[in-house]
Design a protein around this motif. Structure first.
Motif, mmCIF file in Angstrom:
data_model
loop_
_atom_site.group_PDB
_atom_site.id
_atom_site.type_symbol
_atom_site.label_atom_id
_atom_site.label_comp_id
_atom_site.label_asym_id
_atom_site.label_seq_id
_atom_site.Cartn_x
_atom_site.Cartn_y
_atom_site.Cartn_z
ATOM 1 N N MET A 17 0.842 -1.292 0.036
ATOM 2 C CA MET A 17 0.149 0.047 0.019
ATOM 3 C C MET A 17 0.788 1.226 0.037
ATOM 4 S SD MET A 17 -2.934 1.239 -0.101
ATOM 5 C CE MET A 17 -3.980 -0.202 0.171
ATOM 6 N N VAL A 18 2.010 1.172 0.709
ATOM 7 C CA VAL A 18 2.885 2.423 0.538
ATOM 8 C C VAL A 18 3.634 2.498 -0.534
ATOM 9 C CG1 VAL A 18 4.990 3.271 1.510
ATOM 10 C CG2 VAL A 18 3.449 2.235 3.218
ATOM 11 N N ARG A 19 4.048 1.516 -1.544
ATOM 12 C CA ARG A 19 4.355 1.750 -2.807
ATOM 13 C C ARG A 19 3.201 2.217 -3.855
ATOM 14 N NH1 ARG A 19 6.939 -2.997 -1.358
ATOM 15 N NH2 ARG A 19 5.518 -4.351 -2.208
ATOM 16 N N GLN A 20 2.052 1.836 -3.618
ATOM 17 C CA GLN A 20 0.947 2.403 -4.530
ATOM 18 C C GLN A 20 0.639 4.011 -4.076
ATOM 19 O OE1 GLN A 20 -2.457 0.227 -4.063
ATOM 20 N NE2 GLN A 20 -1.532 -1.895 -4.390
ATOM 21 N N ARG A 21 0.900 4.027 -2.827
ATOM 22 C CA ARG A 21 0.619 5.691 -2.612
ATOM 23 C C ARG A 21 1.743 6.343 -2.890
ATOM 24 N NH1 ARG A 21 -4.675 5.081 -2.331
ATOM 25 N NH2 ARG A 21 -5.525 4.127 -0.514
ATOM 26 N N ALA A 31 1.166 6.974 -6.378
ATOM 27 C CA ALA A 31 0.022 8.035 -6.596
ATOM 28 C C ALA A 31 0.425 9.541 -6.552
ATOM 29 C CB ALA A 31 -1.079 7.740 -5.585
ATOM 30 N N VAL A 32 1.429 9.757 -5.516
ATOM 31 C CA VAL A 32 1.777 10.919 -5.201
ATOM 32 C C VAL A 32 2.910 11.519 -6.572
ATOM 33 C CG1 VAL A 32 3.565 12.193 -3.748
ATOM 34 C CG2 VAL A 32 2.061 10.728 -2.786
ATOM 35 N N THR A 33 3.535 10.592 -6.675
ATOM 36 C CA THR A 33 4.537 11.078 -8.090
ATOM 37 C C THR A 33 3.787 11.389 -9.363
ATOM 38 O OG1 THR A 33 6.202 9.367 -7.340
ATOM 39 C CG2 THR A 33 6.371 10.267 -9.748
ATOM 40 N N GLU A 34 2.592 10.675 -9.471
ATOM 41 C CA GLU A 34 1.521 10.871 -10.528
ATOM 42 C C GLU A 34 1.103 12.118 -10.251
ATOM 43 O OE1 GLU A 34 -2.308 9.004 -12.686
ATOM 44 O OE2 GLU A 34 -1.282 7.914 -11.100
ATOM 45 N N ALA A 35 0.550 12.619 -9.125
ATOM 46 C CA ALA A 35 -0.117 13.603 -8.743
ATOM 47 C C ALA A 35 0.822 14.821 -9.086
ATOM 48 C CB ALA A 35 -0.613 13.807 -7.520
ATOM 49 N N ARG A 36 2.186 14.860 -8.830
ATOM 50 C CA ARG A 36 3.104 16.044 -8.819
ATOM 51 C C ARG A 36 3.383 16.231 -10.466
ATOM 52 N NH1 ARG A 36 7.448 13.793 -4.019
ATOM 53 N NH2 ARG A 36 6.330 14.790 -2.438
ATOM 54 N N THR A 37 3.752 15.033 -11.072
ATOM 55 C CA THR A 37 3.539 15.214 -12.724
ATOM 56 C C THR A 37 2.417 15.930 -13.058
ATOM 57 O OG1 THR A 37 4.918 13.230 -12.802
ATOM 58 C CG2 THR A 37 4.007 14.045 -14.868
ATOM 59 N N ALA A 38 1.176 15.703 -12.829
ATOM 60 C CA ALA A 38 0.103 16.156 -13.139
ATOM 61 C C ALA A 38 -0.053 17.768 -12.906
ATOM 62 C CB ALA A 38 -1.447 15.434 -12.692
ATOM 63 N N LEU A 39 0.280 17.950 -11.834
ATOM 64 C CA LEU A 39 0.424 19.460 -11.415
ATOM 65 C C LEU A 39 1.524 20.176 -12.026
ATOM 66 C CD1 LEU A 39 -0.337 21.832 -9.461
ATOM 67 C CD2 LEU A 39 1.277 21.005 -7.819
ATOM 68 N N VAL A 51 -2.273 16.865 -2.773
ATOM 69 C CA VAL A 51 -2.479 16.886 -1.377
ATOM 70 C C VAL A 51 -3.117 15.660 -0.853
ATOM 71 C CG1 VAL A 51 -3.459 17.892 0.639
ATOM 72 C CG2 VAL A 51 -2.633 19.291 -1.053
ATOM 73 N N SER A 52 -3.971 15.314 -1.511
ATOM 74 C CA SER A 52 -4.788 13.956 -1.116
ATOM 75 C C SER A 52 -3.928 12.772 -1.334
ATOM 76 C CB SER A 52 -6.115 13.752 -2.030
ATOM 77 O OG SER A 52 -6.722 12.575 -1.780
ATOM 78 N N LEU A 89 -0.541 8.772 1.325
ATOM 79 C CA LEU A 89 0.861 8.055 1.498
ATOM 80 C C LEU A 89 1.284 8.185 3.045
ATOM 81 C CD1 LEU A 89 3.668 7.081 0.668
ATOM 82 C CD2 LEU A 89 4.411 9.228 -0.171
ATOM 83 N N GLU A 90 0.778 9.445 3.669
ATOM 84 C CA GLU A 90 1.334 9.688 5.152
ATOM 85 C C GLU A 90 0.361 8.373 5.903
ATOM 86 O OE1 GLU A 90 0.745 12.745 8.545
ATOM 87 O OE2 GLU A 90 0.733 13.495 6.479
ATOM 88 N N GLN A 91 -0.811 8.200 5.576
ATOM 89 C CA GLN A 91 -1.625 7.281 6.262
ATOM 90 C C GLN A 91 -1.002 5.695 5.845
ATOM 91 O OE1 GLN A 91 -4.324 7.805 8.567
ATOM 92 N NE2 GLN A 91 -3.952 5.556 8.767
ATOM 93 N N ALA A 92 -0.678 5.531 4.791
ATOM 94 C CA ALA A 92 -0.142 4.192 4.551
ATOM 95 C C ALA A 92 1.306 3.966 5.308
ATOM 96 C CB ALA A 92 0.184 4.133 2.964
ATOM 97 N N ASN A 93 2.066 5.086 5.339
ATOM 98 C CA ASN A 93 3.118 4.854 6.123
ATOM 99 C C ASN A 93 2.829 4.623 7.634
ATOM 100 O OD1 ASN A 93 5.358 5.070 4.426
ATOM 101 N ND2 ASN A 93 4.876 7.163 4.140
ATOM 102 N N LEU A 94 1.912 5.165 8.096
ATOM 103 C CA LEU A 94 1.401 5.113 9.589
ATOM 104 C C LEU A 94 0.958 3.850 9.879
ATOM 105 C CD1 LEU A 94 0.859 6.570 12.309
ATOM 106 C CD2 LEU A 94 -1.421 7.019 11.347
ATOM 107 N N ASN A 95 0.084 3.144 8.863
ATOM 108 C CA ASN A 95 -0.505 2.043 9.009
ATOM 109 C C ASN A 95 0.887 0.907 8.962
ATOM 110 O OD1 ASN A 95 -2.811 2.550 9.010
ATOM 111 N ND2 ASN A 95 -3.582 2.321 6.989
ATOM 112 N N LEU A 96 1.905 1.151 8.249
ATOM 113 C CA LEU A 96 2.889 0.193 8.156
ATOM 114 C C LEU A 96 3.879 0.397 9.610
ATOM 115 C CD1 LEU A 96 4.684 -1.612 6.691
ATOM 116 C CD2 LEU A 96 6.124 0.389 5.749
ATOM 117 N N SER A 97 3.757 1.541 10.155
ATOM 118 C CA SER A 97 4.424 1.802 11.422
ATOM 119 C C SER A 97 3.857 0.841 12.560
ATOM 120 C CB SER A 97 4.711 3.143 11.565
ATOM 121 O OG SER A 97 3.395 3.581 12.006
#
Length: 379
Positions: free
Chosen positions: A112-116, A119-127, A168-169, A174-182
């Motif tokens: 899930m972290v890798r997916q997120r 998604a962040v990389t894709e959102a940054r590129t779109a921006l 931002v979303s 990604l932050e939530q995914a890292n939190l879940n992993l921890s």
């Protein structure tokens, strides 16, 4: 002849009687009076103590049951299988703060972290693309319309705002995914010991499922119940009870002591004792039998001596000096006097007097069979 003999007999008898009477009278007149020794007056001997006012450190005796200062029930925040436990994952096992207690299979959460992250990389590129389009649109507008103001839509501001929101979303996800992993690694929240456990390696846990119960390793406290009168002898600072004392417990014939500190009052009256309640904390023992008794074990009962206020200008006398009627006997100018006194505090041996005595009073401490006011006494 016979008549003459009778006369002579009468004369002889009369003479003898006369001699007897004269002798008796002489003896009466000249008798020696026996010497009578004067009778000694019996004055009872008593023991006395001289009354001296002084300061007195109040000691308050009580007892209490020890408990851990902190206790927790850990529950699973994620679902998954337990694949690892830390050393000491048993009832009574110890963990330092931050040590691994158990680990839930992290593979799903790593994915899930890798997916997120993607998604962040894709959102940054779109921006970045939207910002580039906006720059191109602004240049085209300036070339075709000159200085005429362009609309927000022409400058693609709504599209940029949407791209920023998606970024931002994605970052929050990604932050939530890292939190879940921890959370797959359950760590000790403080230095603790396991009280009970409800799972084991290989078990599957679900969110909200209880895993184990913990209590603090060394931190201990106890609630003490004191009579309302006793509370009045405690020190107060800033409207709160303060003070120190000593708690003791006998283990295998050896007495262990711990220094304690009053931390707070509960603001409640005990239902069973009808007394005020104080909470004290324990310091570590200087010479424990074992590490388990560095602080008293939870559930144990300890005897407590609290240091209260220092009382000034009070008299300490032995309990035997007080009569059942609340008076003491004094030796004043060799005679007995009774004096009513006020007993401020008492213990097994002594009484604390705040009224009724003066410095120098000679308090009688030995018993008298029949004490009568004014009777002569001697020390």
């Amino acid at each position: 002849m016979k008549f003459a003999q009778g006369i002579i007999s009468v004369i002889i008898i009369a003479a003898l009687l006369g001699v007897g009477v004269l002798g008796f009278k002489w003896m009466q007149d000249n008798k020696i009076e026996p010497e009578v020794a004067p009778t000694a007056e019996l004055i009872p001997v008593v023991e006395v103590m001289v009354a001296k006012p002084g300061s007195h450190q109040v000691e308050i005796l009580t007892e209490g049951r020890v408990r851990a200062k902190r206790s927790s029930q850990l529950v699973a925040e994620l679902s998954g299988m337990i694949i690892e436990t830390g050393d000491g994952f048993e009832v009574g096992g110890e963990f330092k703060k931050g040590e691994l207690i158990l680990k839930i299979d992290p593979r799903d959460y790593e994915s899930m972290v890798r997916q997120r992250e993607a998604a962040v990389t894709e959102a940054r590129t779109a921006l970045r693309l939207e910002k580039a389009r906006a720059e191109q649109s602004a240049a085209d507008w300036k070339r075709l319309r000159g200085d005429k103001p362009a609309s927000e839509l022409t400058l693609r501001k709504p599209q940029i705002a949407a791209a920023e929101a998606r970024l931002v979303s994605a970052e929050v996800a990604l932050e939530q995914a890292n939190l879940n992993l921890s959370k797959t690694s359950v760590l000790a929240p403080y230095d603790c010991r396991i009280e009970s456990k409800m799972t084991e390696v290989g078990s599957f846990v679900a969110p909200g499922q209880a895993i184990l119960s913990l209590f603090s390793l060394r931190e201990r406290e106890a609630t003490l119940s004191l009579g309302l009168d006793e509370l009045g002898y405690l020190k107060r600072e800033g409207g709160k009870f303060v003070g120190v004392g000593v708690a003791t417990e006998s283990v295998g014939g050896q007495e262990i002591s711990w220094d304690i500190r009053v931390t707070r009052g509960t603001g409640q009256i005990g239902e069973r004792t009808l007394g005020g309640e104080l909470v004290v904390e324990f310091d570590e023992a200087a010479d424990p039998i074992t590490e388990d008794f560095t602080t008293p074990p939870p559930g144990s009962f300890v005897q407590v001596v609290l240091q209260g206020r220092v009382l000034e200008n009070v008299f300490t006398i032995p309990r035997r000096a007080l009569r059942p009627d609340g008076k003491v006997m004094l030796l004043v100018d060799g005679k007995l006097q009774f004096r009513e006194v006020n007993v401020l505090r008492n213990n097994e041996l002594n009484l604390l007097i705040d009224r009724g005595l003066s410095a120098g009073d000679m308090v009688i401490t030995s018993p008298l069979e029949v004490p009568i006011a004014g009777m002569k006494l001697q020390r």
